[in-house]
Design a protein around this motif. Structure first.
Motif, PDB file in Angstrom:
ATOM      1  N   LYS A 138       5.202  35.414  50.633  1.00 26.15           N
ATOM      2  CA  LYS A 138       4.695  34.939  51.905  1.00 26.15           C
ATOM      3  C   LYS A 138       4.712  33.410  51.896  1.00 26.15           C
ATOM      4  CE  LYS A 138       0.793  35.390  55.074  1.00 26.15           C
ATOM      5  NZ  LYS A 138      -0.553  35.967  55.289  1.00 26.15           N
ATOM      6  N   GLY A 139       5.167  32.835  52.978  1.00 29.53           N
ATOM      7  CA  GLY A 139       5.312  31.386  53.021  1.00 29.53           C
ATOM      8  C   GLY A 139       3.990  30.650  52.998  1.00 29.53           C
ATOM      9  N   ASN A 140       4.017  29.432  52.373  1.00 33.32           N
ATOM     10  CA  ASN A 140       2.837  28.573  52.319  1.00 33.32           C
ATOM     11  C   ASN A 140       3.286  27.131  52.296  1.00 33.32           C
ATOM     12  OD1 ASN A 140       3.090  27.791  49.337  1.00 33.32           O
ATOM     13  ND2 ASN A 140       2.961  30.043  49.217  1.00 33.32           N
ATOM     14  N   THR A 141       2.379  26.221  51.985  1.00 36.94           N
ATOM     15  CA  THR A 141       2.689  24.787  52.018  1.00 36.94           C
ATOM     16  C   THR A 141       3.788  24.420  51.048  1.00 36.94           C
ATOM     17  OG1 THR A 141       0.402  24.335  52.634  1.00 36.94           O
ATOM     18  CG2 THR A 141       1.693  22.487  51.766  1.00 36.94           C
ATOM     19  N   ASN A 142       3.760  24.978  49.856  1.00 35.81           N
ATOM     20  CA  ASN A 142       4.700  24.600  48.814  1.00 35.81           C
ATOM     21  C   ASN A 142       5.959  25.458  48.815  1.00 35.81           C
ATOM     22  OD1 ASN A 142       2.951  22.554  47.658  1.00 35.81           O
ATOM     23  ND2 ASN A 142       1.714  24.264  46.846  1.00 35.81           N
ATOM     24  N   CYS A 143       5.814  26.716  49.205  1.00 38.42           N
ATOM     25  CA  CYS A 143       6.940  27.643  49.141  1.00 38.42           C
ATOM     26  C   CYS A 143       7.139  28.280  50.515  1.00 38.42           C
ATOM     27  CB  CYS A 143       6.694  28.717  48.098  1.00 38.42           C
ATOM     28  SG  CYS A 143       6.381  28.062  46.434  1.00 38.42           S
ATOM     29  N   ASN A 144       8.245  27.887  51.163  1.00 38.13           N
ATOM     30  CA  ASN A 144       8.563  28.434  52.481  1.00 38.13           C
ATOM     31  C   ASN A 144      10.064  28.407  52.668  1.00 38.13           C
ATOM     32  OD1 ASN A 144       9.134  25.659  53.477  1.00 38.13           O
ATOM     33  ND2 ASN A 144       6.877  25.446  53.253  1.00 38.13           N
ATOM     34  N   LEU A 145      10.512  28.665  53.890  1.00 35.33           N
ATOM     35  CA  LEU A 145      11.952  28.741  54.141  1.00 35.33           C
ATOM     36  C   LEU A 145      12.641  27.383  54.020  1.00 35.33           C
ATOM     37  CD1 LEU A 145      12.011  31.224  57.174  1.00 35.33           C
ATOM     38  CD2 LEU A 145      12.556  31.682  54.776  1.00 35.33           C
ATOM     39  N   THR A 146      11.904  26.316  54.223  1.00 33.35           N
ATOM     40  CA  THR A 146      12.509  24.978  54.148  1.00 33.35           C
ATOM     41  C   THR A 146      12.283  24.312  52.814  1.00 33.35           C
ATOM     42  OG1 THR A 146      10.514  23.990  55.105  1.00 33.35           O
ATOM     43  CG2 THR A 146      12.271  24.682  56.630  1.00 33.35           C
ATOM     44  N   SER A 147      11.299  24.817  52.062  1.00 35.23           N
ATOM     45  CA  SER A 147      10.991  24.195  50.774  1.00 35.23           C
ATOM     46  C   SER A 147      10.755  25.292  49.749  1.00 35.23           C
ATOM     47  CB  SER A 147       9.752  23.290  50.907  1.00 35.23           C
ATOM     48  OG  SER A 147       9.373  22.793  49.637  1.00 35.23           O
ATOM     49  N   TRP A 148      11.663  25.375  48.820  1.00 36.23           N
ATOM     50  CA  TRP A 148      11.542  26.403  47.769  1.00 36.23           C
ATOM     51  C   TRP A 148      11.909  25.759  46.437  1.00 36.23           C
ATOM     52  CZ3 TRP A 148       9.471  31.149  48.140  1.00 36.23           C
ATOM     53  CH2 TRP A 148       9.571  32.015  47.043  1.00 36.23           C
ATOM     54  N   VAL A 149      10.879  25.200  45.802  1.00 37.20           N
ATOM     55  CA  VAL A 149      11.077  24.511  44.525  1.00 37.20           C
ATOM     56  C   VAL A 149      11.130  25.537  43.408  1.00 37.20           C
ATOM     57  CG1 VAL A 149       9.975  22.401  45.353  1.00 37.20           C
ATOM     58  CG2 VAL A 149       8.587  24.180  44.279  1.00 37.20           C
ATOM     59  N   PRO A 150      11.606  25.174  42.224  1.00 39.89           N
ATOM     60  CA  PRO A 150      11.655  26.144  41.109  1.00 39.89           C
ATOM     61  C   PRO A 150      10.294  26.743  40.773  1.00 39.89           C
ATOM     62  CG  PRO A 150      13.008  24.242  40.603  1.00 39.89           C
ATOM     63  CD  PRO A 150      12.290  23.901  41.872  1.00 39.89           C
ATOM     64  N   GLY A 151       9.240  25.978  41.026  1.00 38.52           N
ATOM     65  CA  GLY A 151       7.914  26.522  40.730  1.00 38.52           C
ATOM     66  C   GLY A 151       7.527  27.700  41.596  1.00 38.52           C
ATOM     67  N   CYS A 152       8.268  27.918  42.699  1.00 38.25           N
ATOM     68  CA  CYS A 152       7.975  29.079  43.555  1.00 38.25           C
ATOM     69  C   CYS A 152       8.499  30.376  42.954  1.00 38.25           C
ATOM     70  CB  CYS A 152       8.600  28.869  44.932  1.00 38.25           C
ATOM     71  SG  CYS A 152       7.911  27.480  45.853  1.00 38.25           S
ATOM     72  N   GLU A 153       9.395  30.287  41.986  1.00 36.69           N
ATOM     73  CA  GLU A 153       9.938  31.482  41.354  1.00 36.69           C
ATOM     74  C   GLU A 153       8.873  32.118  40.459  1.00 36.69           C
ATOM     75  OE1 GLU A 153      12.789  32.855  41.933  1.00 36.69           O
ATOM     76  OE2 GLU A 153      13.571  31.258  43.239  1.00 36.69           O
ATOM     77  N   PRO A 154       8.991  33.418  40.219  1.00 30.56           N
ATOM     78  CA  PRO A 154       8.005  34.080  39.349  1.00 30.56           C
ATOM     79  C   PRO A 154       8.043  33.525  37.928  1.00 30.56           C
ATOM     80  CG  PRO A 154       9.871  35.534  39.800  1.00 30.56           C
ATOM     81  CD  PRO A 154      10.022  34.347  40.698  1.00 30.56           C
ATOM     82  N   GLY A 155       6.851  33.275  37.379  1.00 26.31           N
ATOM     83  CA  GLY A 155       6.739  32.800  36.010  1.00 26.31           C
ATOM     84  C   GLY A 155       6.891  31.307  35.861  1.00 26.31           C
ATOM     85  N   TRP A 156       6.969  30.562  36.985  1.00 31.67           N
ATOM     86  CA  TRP A 156       7.097  29.112  36.931  1.00 31.67           C
ATOM     87  C   TRP A 156       5.945  28.474  37.690  1.00 31.67           C
ATOM     88  CZ3 TRP A 156      11.465  25.524  35.887  1.00 31.67           C
ATOM     89  CH2 TRP A 156      12.359  26.081  34.950  1.00 31.67           C
ATOM     90  N   ALA A 157       5.657  27.179  37.326  1.00 28.32           N
ATOM     91  CA  ALA A 157       4.596  26.435  37.990  1.00 28.32           C
ATOM     92  C   ALA A 157       4.963  24.970  38.042  1.00 28.32           C
ATOM     93  CB  ALA A 157       3.264  26.617  37.266  1.00 28.32           C
ATOM     94  N   CYS A 158       4.306  24.237  38.969  1.00 31.58           N
ATOM     95  CA  CYS A 158       4.522  22.805  39.141  1.00 31.58           C
ATOM     96  C   CYS A 158       3.185  22.070  39.069  1.00 31.58           C
ATOM     97  CB  CYS A 158       5.216  22.508  40.476  1.00 31.58           C
ATOM     98  SG  CYS A 158       6.831  23.313  40.677  1.00 31.58           S
ATOM     99  N   ALA A 159       3.248  20.753  39.168  1.00 33.38           N
ATOM    100  CA  ALA A 159       2.041  19.924  39.115  1.00 33.38           C
ATOM    101  C   ALA A 159       1.960  19.070  40.373  1.00 33.38           C
ATOM    102  CB  ALA A 159       2.047  19.043  37.869  1.00 33.38           C
ATOM    103  N   VAL A 160       0.730  18.596  40.657  1.00 34.28           N
ATOM    104  CA  VAL A 160       0.537  17.673  41.768  1.00 34.28           C
ATOM    105  C   VAL A 160       1.058  16.299  41.358  1.00 34.28           C
ATOM    106  CG1 VAL A 160      -1.435  18.939  42.667  1.00 34.28           C
ATOM    107  CG2 VAL A 160      -1.787  17.109  41.005  1.00 34.28           C
ATOM    108  N   GLY A 161       1.180  15.442  42.309  1.00 35.15           N
ATOM    109  CA  GLY A 161       1.668  14.112  42.012  1.00 35.15           C
ATOM    110  C   GLY A 161       0.668  13.299  41.202  1.00 35.15           C
ATOM    111  N   LYS A 162       1.189  12.249  40.569  1.00 36.28           N
ATOM    112  CA  LYS A 162       0.339  11.386  39.766  1.00 36.28           C
ATOM    113  C   LYS A 162      -0.642  10.645  40.675  1.00 36.28           C
ATOM    114  CE  LYS A 162       3.692  10.653  36.070  1.00 36.28           C
ATOM    115  NZ  LYS A 162       4.459   9.643  35.289  1.00 36.28           N
TER     116      LYS A 162
END
Length: 1100
Positions: A138-162
């Motif tokens: 389901k789409g959200n702020t970080n993972c949607n149709l226009t923005s799909w970073v590797p962290g959106c894949e199962p088993g992956w994660a990202c960090a917030v900015g510094k």
């Protein structure tokens, strides 16, 4: 609502509950050292690890109170559950590894409250639509149709900015987290469509995934790396949900996981269930191989099953021997008591024996002088006062002179006029005859001699009893000195008419007469003449009939129910307890129906007198027997049937065909016993079929009924031939008079040609002979010609219009009349049970004492039914083995399938066994109840003894089911649930057995457990009929108790599975005791209903 509940669950589990003061909830990059510092200073790594653990372990929940309220349905102690699932203080290695892997910025990768809320929404929608949790996005702020970073894949994660501050308490806005995407750390899971990490709970195993080149799946998980991306490898765990959707996260069965990144094989002698954090040691005799997922305790089950089987077989084969040994000991005790009674009786009767001998000698001497035609003058009488005892009479001088004068005058009159037919007024038998009644006359010399010889035989019998004194011989002597006076009951009836309600058909018509105390009356007539109906009308047992006329008791209009304690009714069928001995049947009737103030010794005398008079001494210790089990003979059983009423010393004794099926000698023995009762002023009335002439002459009065319930003769037996001779009906030679009269009334034999009387006119002749009014419809020419319509109609021609009017009545009106009649009958039965009006002046044992008597009898019956009980236990063992072997306990549904089958099988077997308590002796109860015995004592004694089965049967079943298929719940929890379930279904079975016929009751007992259990296992939407039925049926409560007891044992990694399953079924973990209370209360309600049915409903 469901989304909010699951959201609260995640918040509670992931973020903790208690919040220490002063702890910051903001995560920034400057709070922790960089990677180089951590590598150079290991002590600093430990400090950071503890800080990180404290942060996510102690973050407070925004809705702490709401969490307590919302999660209490699946967690009894939320704090304890949290500590057990997420207390990593003993091993924080996975945190240290993740800190090193993420270069110290792990805090910027943790999920906030908004992230968790989004994940909960995804999980809820997945379960609702039936998709896999790992494949639903389901789409959200970080993972949607226009923005799909590797962290959106199962088993992956990202960090917030510094330099970005993250408020972990913020549940409204998800932080922008798309930087530095990496595979999820070990010990964490990173859901699809989210770019943050959530720690895995205890009991899980969350290693890094490895790509399987054959399937292109990241093992041990079920996701695939994104196609076409070369630098994207398999990450960590991707989901934690119910076990059905995330089994790969759970520590595998046969292994145990001390932490979420460690997995070890179970050693031999230990077993590890799915999601175990440590290995459990097996029992000594249990078989546990390496990597065993459960302990095989079948050996214990076989041992217990074998022990129970041997014990049951022992009872099965040795019960009869145990009972026989007990009876022999009782016999020895009885003989010792008899010896003591003999010694006391010898002293008591020493003087009476001598007087009886002298009296007998005096009578013989007097009659020998009379028979030899020697004149007996007053001068020949002995002058010595000491010789007065030789003269027939009592021991006092007054009675002596009176008896002497009576006999002397009688003998002189015989010698002067041997052919005289004038009667002699002699009071014989009972001396307490009412004043004003004419004493019995002896009309002929043969009758006088018969009386005299009878007196001599009495004295001889007394001498024989004194000389051959034994325990049974003590009885008549002991009772002759102190005869307890019985209340007299004279029943007179005038114009007695019984009509079937709603059918206008006469069963009895215009019956007038009386039956008197001290006399034996015989009711005879052809089949269908209403003989049994006549007796039922006298005793107030006529059901479904309209009674007209009057029945007076001692000249007063009183109810027979007021005298039921001193009225004995012997039914036509031999309704006795076949699993009791002759003596036990008689003893029980005596204890419950004789006066409570009567001592045990006096009750013994009464019972022994009846046994001796009925000739039952040889079979006193023999079982009466049933259809399946051979007992005493039919004639002896018939006499036991009569003895049950004789032992209560009745004043009115009604017998329905007591001589049917008996030979001539047995019939005479029975009638002699009844005549002895009549000598004690008992009013005896009985229906007799085809008595022999000798038996016929033993009756005092005869009531001869014709077809239609009309009286053809009612009076003394000695005058019946004279009466019919006056009508021109003479008995042929070598023909039994009663048989001849019955054949005439039946129409088989026509009266003599010299007689102009038609057999249908005999009732009218009797009415005219006594001056009774004759109904108009019996005086017409049609009746004289032989029409029987008048006998069966209510009022002859006048009733025709009434009958036609009844035919014109609507069906609804007839149904309403039948309903009112039914309610009237049942209300009368119910009120009679609580009626306190008693005119018998006899105080029988109360409810508590009768309960004790019933308790002893039922216990004895259960002991003799040990073989049947053994079969019940063997069936439970077989059912436990079958279900324990076939219906394995599944972790996905907490063993719901096995428990469903258990409820069906256990309920069915429990009901069938419980129904026998009230099905087998229903007729015996109706007889005992009509005699005044307590319904409550009967019911509660049965229920009390059946509690033995209620306690034992759950253990018998579990000794096979539990050990062949052990669930996680304890055996004690399962035993308590089965105990409450059996208490409930046994009460249900009582109501079925009491209200329904045996065949229908068994059918319902088999059908209901299956249907109700299937309803209880359904998961329908709220508001449906099935849901409403599910709330009120007992299998639903039992199934809920089983599942809650088992679900409570699933902890840590099982929390989501437990809460999801409980929420789906609508259960509450706090309702376990409530379910047991519901079962117990329903069992109590069913018992109250059964007791009401027992009181209000009886045989028609």
């Amino acid at each position: 609502m469901k989304i909010n509940l699951i959201f609260t669950i995640f918040l509670t589990i992931i973020l903790g509950i208690q919040s220490p003061n002063g702890t910051s909830h903001l995560a920034t990059a400057q709070q922790y050292p960089d990677a180089d510092t951590l590598k150079k200073n290991p002590a600093k790594l430990d400090e950071v690890t503890k800080s990180i653990y404290t942060r996510f372990n102690d973050i407070s929940l925004l809705f702490h109170d709401d969490a307590i309220n919302d999660l209490s349905f699946c967690m009894k102690n939320i704090t304890a559950e949290w500590n057990e699932a997420f207390d990593f203080s003993h091993d924080t290695k996975f945190l240290s590894n993740c800190i090193q892997k993420t270069n110290g910025n792990i805090a910027r990768r943790l999920c906030t409250a908004a992230d968790i809320k989004f994940y909960v929404t995804v999980v809820s929608e997945t379960e609702k639509q039936g998709f896999k949790t790992s494949s639903y996005v389901k789409g959200n702020t970080n993972c949607n149709l226009t923005s799909w970073v590797p962290g959106c894949e199962p088993g992956w994660a990202c960090a917030v900015g510094k330099d970005v501050e993250v408020n972990l308490k913020n549940k409204d806005e998800m932080p922008f987290r798309t930087f530095d995407c990496q595979p999820c750390c070990e010990g964490f899971f990173c859901p699809t469509g989210l770019t943050c990490m959530i720690p895995c709970p205890a009991g899980s195993y969350c290693p890094l995934a490895r790509l399987n080149p054959n399937t292109n799946i990241c093992d041990p998980y079920r996701y695939q790396p994104p196609p076409g991306v070369t630098n994207h490898s398999c990450g960590g765990a991707d989901v934690w949900a119910a076990v059905v959707n995330s089994r790969e996260v759970f520590c595998p069965a046969g292994f145990f996981c001390p932490s979420s990144i460690e997995k070890y094989s179970c050693e031999p002698g230990h077993y590890c269930r799915l999601g175990s954090t440590k290995q459990a040691e097996c029992y000594q005799l249990a078989k546990c191989d390496k990597e065993a997922d459960h302990q095989n305790i079948t050996a214990y089950g076989l041992m217990i099953c074998g022990a129970l089987t041997l014990l049951l077989l022992f009872f099965y084969n040795c019960t009869d021997q145990v009972i026989s040994t007990r009876e022999r000991r009782k016999a020895k005790s009885r003989e010792a008591a008899a010896l003591n009674a003999k010694e006391l009786a010898q002293e008591r009767w020493k003087s009476a024996k001598e007087g009886a001998k002298k009296k007998a000698v005096g009578i013989q001497s007097s009659f020998s002088q009379t028979f030899s035609r020697k004149k007996l003058s007053i001068s020949d009488m002995p002058k010595d006062p000491g010789q007065s005892s030789l003269v027939p009479g009592a021991f006092s001088s007054k009675d002596e002179s009176e008896d002497q004068n009576n006999l002397t005058l009688m003998m002189r009159d015989i010698e002067e006029d041997p052919e005289s037919h004038d009667g002699f007024n002699m009071e014989i038998g009972d001396k307490s005859t009412k004043k004003g009644l004419r004493p019995k006359k002896l009309h002929t010399r043969s009758q006088i001699f018969k009386y005299a010889y009878g007196e001599i035989e009495k004295e001889k019998a007394l001498q024989q009893q004194n000389s051959n004194l034994r325990f049974s011989g003590v009885i008549p002597m002991a009772t002759d000195t102190n005869i307890r006076s019985r209340p007299r009951i004279e029943v007179s009836f005038q114009n007695l008419t019984l009509t079937l309600k709603g059918k206008n058909k006469h069963l009895l018509r215009c019956v007038t007469g009386k039956i008197s105390p001290g006399r034996v009356s015989a009711v005879m007539g052809p089949s269908g003449a209403g003989k049994t109906t006549f007796l039922s009308a006298l005793t107030g047992k006529a059901r479904g009939c309209t009674v007209n006329g009057s029945i007076l008791i001692n000249g007063k209009n009183q109810s027979m129910n007021s005298y039921k304690k001193i009225i004995g009714f012997v039914p036509q069928d031999d309704i006795v307890h076949g699993d009791l001995t002759v003596e036990e049947n008689l003893w029980f009737s005596a204890k419950c129906r004789l006066p409570a103030k009567l001592s045990r010794a006096e009750k013994v005398l009464v019972v022994e007198r009846v046994i001796e008079s009925l000739g039952l001494h040889p079979v006193r210790n023999s079982l009466v027997g049933t259809v399946e089990k051979r007992g005493i003979s039919g004639g002896q059983r018939k006499r036991v049937n009569v003895g049950l009423e004789m032992v209560m010393e009745p004043s009115l004794l009604i017998l329905d065909e007591p001589t049917s099926g008996l030979d001539s000698s047995s019939s005479q023995l029975l009638l002699r016993a009844l005549r002895r009762e009549a000598h004690e002023a008992v009013n005896v009335c009985m229906v007799v079929h085809q008595p022999s002439y000798s038996l016929f002459r033993m009756f005092d009065d005869l009531i001869l009924l014709a077809k239609g319930g009309l009286v053809a003769y009612l009076g003394p037996v000695k005058r019946v031939e004279e009466y019919f001779s006056g009508l021109g009906i003479h008995v042929p030679e070598r023909v039994n008079p009663p048989d001849h009269y019955i054949d005439i009334l039946e129409g088989i034999v026509k009266p003599n040609t010299s007689s102009a009387v038609n057999y249908k006119e005999l009732p009218v002749k009797w009415m005219c002979h006594n001056g009774y009014p004759v109904p108009p419809d019996m005086m017409g020419s049609d009746y004289k010609a032989g029409s029987s319509a008048g006998l069966d109609s209510a009022e002859g021609s006048s009733s025709g219009s009434t009958a036609r009017g009844a035919d014109d009545q609507s069906f609804a009106g007839e149904l309403w009349q039948e309903f009112k009649l039914f309610i009237h009958m049942k209300s009368g039965n119910f009120l009679n049970c609580f009626s306190r009006k008693d005119l018998s002046n006899r105080i029988t044992p109360g409810v508590c004492r009768q309960y004790r008597y019933f308790l002893g009898r039922v216990a004895k019956q259960r002991i003799r039914e040990a073989r049947l009980q053994a079969v019940d236990f063997l069936l439970l063992l077989i059912a436990g083995i079958s279900l324990g072997t076939l219906a394995k306990v599944s972790d996905e549904n907490f063993g719901a399938v096995g428990y469903t089958y258990t409820i069906i099988a256990f309920s069915l077997l429990g009901k069938i066994a419980a129904m026998r308590s009230f099905t087998l002796d229903k007729l015996q109860f109706w007889r005992e109840r009509s005699s005044g015995m307590s319904c409550f004592a009967y019911f509660f004694s049965k229920d009390t003894i059946d509690h033995f089965n209620t306690v034992i049967k759950p253990a018998v079943y579990l000794c096979t089911f539990y050990y062949f298929n052990p669930p996680r719940s304890s055996i004690l929890d399962n035993y308590i649930i089965l105990l409450c379930l059996l208490y409930c279904v046994s009460g249900f079975a009582y109501a079925l057995a009491i209200y329904l016929e045996p065949g229908s009751a068994q059918l319902w007992s088999v059908l209901l457990p299956v249907v109700l259990t299937l309803i209880a296992s359904q998961n329908e939407d709220k508001g449906s009929v099935v849901t409403l039925l599910k709330k009120v049926c007992y299998p639903s409560w039992a199934l809920e108790a089983f599942l809650l007891a088992n679900a409570e044992r699933y902890r840590a990694v099982w929390l989501l599975t437990r809460c999801a399953a409980i929420a789906k079924r609508g259960y509450d973990l706090r309702d376990w005791k409530l379910c047991l209370i519901r079962l117990l209360v329903s069992g109590l309600v069913f018992r109250i209903l059964a007791l009401f049915l027992l009181v209000a409903f009886q045989k028609k």
